[in-house]
Scaffold this active site. Structure first.
Site, PDB file in Angstrom:
ATOM      1  N   HIS A   1      87.732  14.586  -2.823  1.00  8.81           N
ATOM      2  CA  HIS A   1      88.576  15.785  -2.750  1.00  8.81           C
ATOM      3  C   HIS A   1      89.126  15.935  -1.333  1.00  8.81           C
ATOM      4  CE1 HIS A   1      89.728  19.799  -4.234  1.00  8.81           C
ATOM      5  NE2 HIS A   1      89.397  20.252  -3.027  1.00  8.81           N
TER       6      HIS A   1
ATOM      7  N   SER B   1      83.967  16.767  -0.973  1.00 10.34           N
ATOM      8  CA  SER B   1      85.129  17.267  -0.228  1.00 10.34           C
ATOM      9  C   SER B   1      85.079  16.773   1.216  1.00 10.34           C
ATOM     10  CB  SER B   1      85.144  18.800  -0.250  1.00 10.34           C
ATOM     11  OG  SER B   1      86.173  19.258   0.601  1.00 10.34           O
TER      12      SER B   1
ATOM     13  N   GLY C   1      81.571  25.709   3.395  1.00  8.60           N
ATOM     14  CA  GLY C   1      80.305  26.345   3.756  1.00  8.60           C
ATOM     15  C   GLY C   1      80.168  27.804   3.371  1.00  8.60           C
TER      16      GLY C   1
ATOM     17  N   SER D   1      79.861  20.950   1.709  1.00  6.73           N
ATOM     18  CA  SER D   1      78.692  21.063   2.596  1.00  6.73           C
ATOM     19  C   SER D   1      77.414  20.510   1.988  1.00  6.73           C
ATOM     20  CB  SER D   1      78.449  22.526   2.952  1.00  6.73           C
ATOM     21  OG  SER D   1      79.640  23.134   3.316  1.00  6.73           O
TER      22      SER D   1
ATOM     23  N   MET E   1      95.415  21.890   4.573  1.00  6.62           N
ATOM     24  CA  MET E   1      95.640  23.308   4.919  1.00  6.62           C
ATOM     25  C   MET E   1      96.699  23.407   5.997  1.00  6.62           C
ATOM     26  SD  MET E   1      91.751  24.610   5.261  1.00  6.62           S
ATOM     27  CE  MET E   1      90.500  24.190   4.041  1.00  6.62           C
TER      28      MET E   1
ATOM     29  N   ASP F   1      85.842  24.688  -7.172  1.00  3.49           N
ATOM     30  CA  ASP F   1      85.834  24.312  -5.759  1.00  3.49           C
ATOM     31  C   ASP F   1      85.300  25.439  -4.880  1.00  3.49           C
ATOM     32  OD1 ASP F   1      86.407  23.230  -3.280  1.00  3.49           O
ATOM     33  OD2 ASP F   1      88.577  23.216  -3.541  1.00  3.49           O
ATOM     34  N   GLY F   2      84.161  25.201  -4.237  1.00  2.00           N
ATOM     35  CA  GLY F   2      83.674  26.128  -3.229  1.00  2.00           C
ATOM     36  C   GLY F   2      82.272  26.646  -3.487  1.00  2.00           C
ATOM     37  N   GLY F   3      81.374  26.387  -2.544  1.00  2.00           N
ATOM     38  CA  GLY F   3      80.035  26.972  -2.603  1.00  2.00           C
ATOM     39  C   GLY F   3      79.112  26.380  -3.655  1.00  2.00           C
TER      40      GLY F   3
ATOM     41  N   MET G   1      96.528  23.488   0.092  1.00  2.00           N
ATOM     42  CA  MET G   1      96.469  24.920   0.407  1.00  2.00           C
ATOM     43  C   MET G   1      97.573  25.181   1.426  1.00  2.00           C
ATOM     44  SD  MET G   1      92.370  25.246   0.500  1.00  2.00           S
ATOM     45  CE  MET G   1      92.199  23.483   0.617  1.00  2.00           C
TER      46      MET G   1
ATOM     47  N   MET H   1      89.118  28.301  -7.617  1.00  2.00           N
ATOM     48  CA  MET H   1      88.482  28.465  -6.307  1.00  2.00           C
ATOM     49  C   MET H   1      87.338  29.466  -6.443  1.00  2.00           C
ATOM     50  SD  MET H   1      90.015  26.559  -4.004  1.00  2.00           S
ATOM     51  CE  MET H   1      88.876  27.139  -2.778  1.00  2.00           C
TER      52      MET H   1
ATOM     53  N   HIS I   1      94.182  18.592  -2.667  1.00  2.00           N
ATOM     54  CA  HIS I   1      94.273  20.041  -2.897  1.00  2.00           C
ATOM     55  C   HIS I   1      95.123  20.638  -1.781  1.00  2.00           C
ATOM     56  CE1 HIS I   1      91.800  24.073  -2.984  1.00  2.00           C
ATOM     57  NE2 HIS I   1      93.054  24.256  -3.326  1.00  2.00           N
TER      58      HIS I   1
ATOM     59  N   ASP J   1      91.294  18.313   1.162  1.00  2.00           N
ATOM     60  CA  ASP J   1      91.801  19.667   1.383  1.00  2.00           C
ATOM     61  C   ASP J   1      92.846  19.695   2.482  1.00  2.00           C
ATOM     62  OD1 ASP J   1      90.263  21.288  -0.452  1.00  2.00           O
ATOM     63  OD2 ASP J   1      88.508  20.840   0.775  1.00  2.00           O
TER      64      ASP J   1
END
Ligand code: DX5
Ligand code: ZN
Length: 212
Positions: free
Chosen positions: A29, A6, A141, A194, A33, A171-173, A64, A133, A62, A31
């Site tokens: 990816h 990402s 992060g 991250s 926003m 997606d995420g973490g 958002m 998500m 993506h 993002d």
């Protein structure tokens, strides 16, 4: 399984340098926003267009954003290869799915952590992918939310019962400590920010995800 680094976690002072570090990845990816759908701003079509010549990766955009239809042509024309927008937006979701498809771009819907899988159900037969998500969208992060694993498995089960063919992206973490669980639950694509770009050696970090 595909790892999609990402860009949000990259160093924006030297994007071209960071892109070179992860050019082994097949997907990138992106993002977007709008500071409204999520409480953060990132980048838009101009940045996508600027980095397009630097990469032959699949640009996995993506959105958002509260009104994805407003700039849909701009996101696509900037070089997006796939588009994801959120099922939680107000608006005619099916028309927007149809519109993206009419532009010959694979399309997916994303689900926030608080939204049920059932929100996606009416659209599943029409989608090329779904994006679960596993953190609250808006920031990189954050820690992976374990309840996302059930959503991934539920979507996998729905895919077979509906005889549908959408890919399942998460997606995420995601990190080396939990990716096994994510793929075991049924993820086809793992978005990783991250844990790749903030690593001392992103190239090595990406390899570690593939070399598990
Ligand atoms: C969050 C973004 C994610 C994020 C993932 O709103 O959609 O793509 O960048 O980054 P990490 O891996 O840091 O959670
Ligand atoms: Zn994302």
């Amino acid at each position: 399984m595909i790892i999609a680094p990402s860009l949000l976690a990259a160093n924006f002072q030297s994007l071209s340098t960071d892109l070179k570090k992860i050019d082994d990845a097949r997907w990138l990816h992106l993002d977007v926003m709008d500071g409204h759908f999520v409480p953060n701003l990132s980048f838009g079509p101009m940045v996508i267009e600027a980095i397009r010549p630097l990469s032959s990766q699949v640009f996995d955009t993506h959105l958002m954003v509260a009104n994805p239809e407003r700039l849909m042509d701009a996101y696509i024309d900037a070089g997006s290869d796939r588009i994801t927008f959120h099922v939680e937006i107000d608006g005619d979701i099916q028309s927007l799915i149809d519109y993206v498809k009419s532009r010959n771009i694979p399309v997916g819907l994303s689900l926030k952590p608080g939204s049920p899988v059932s929100a996606l159900e009416p659209y599943l037969p029409h989608l090329d992918h779904v994006l679960v998500m596993s953190v609250e969208p808006g920031f990189g992060g954050q820690s992976f939310m374990a309840h996302s694993l059930q959503k991934i498995s539920a979507l996998k089960a729905l895919r077979s019962s509906l005889d549908a063919s959408f890919l399942i992206s998460v997606d995420g973490g995601i990190n080396l400590g939990n990716i096994e669980d994510v793929t075991a639950a049924g993820a086809d694509i793992c978005v990783v920010g991250s844990s790749i770009f903030k690593a001392e050696d992103p190239q090595k970090a990406l390899k570690a995800f593939y070399g598990r």
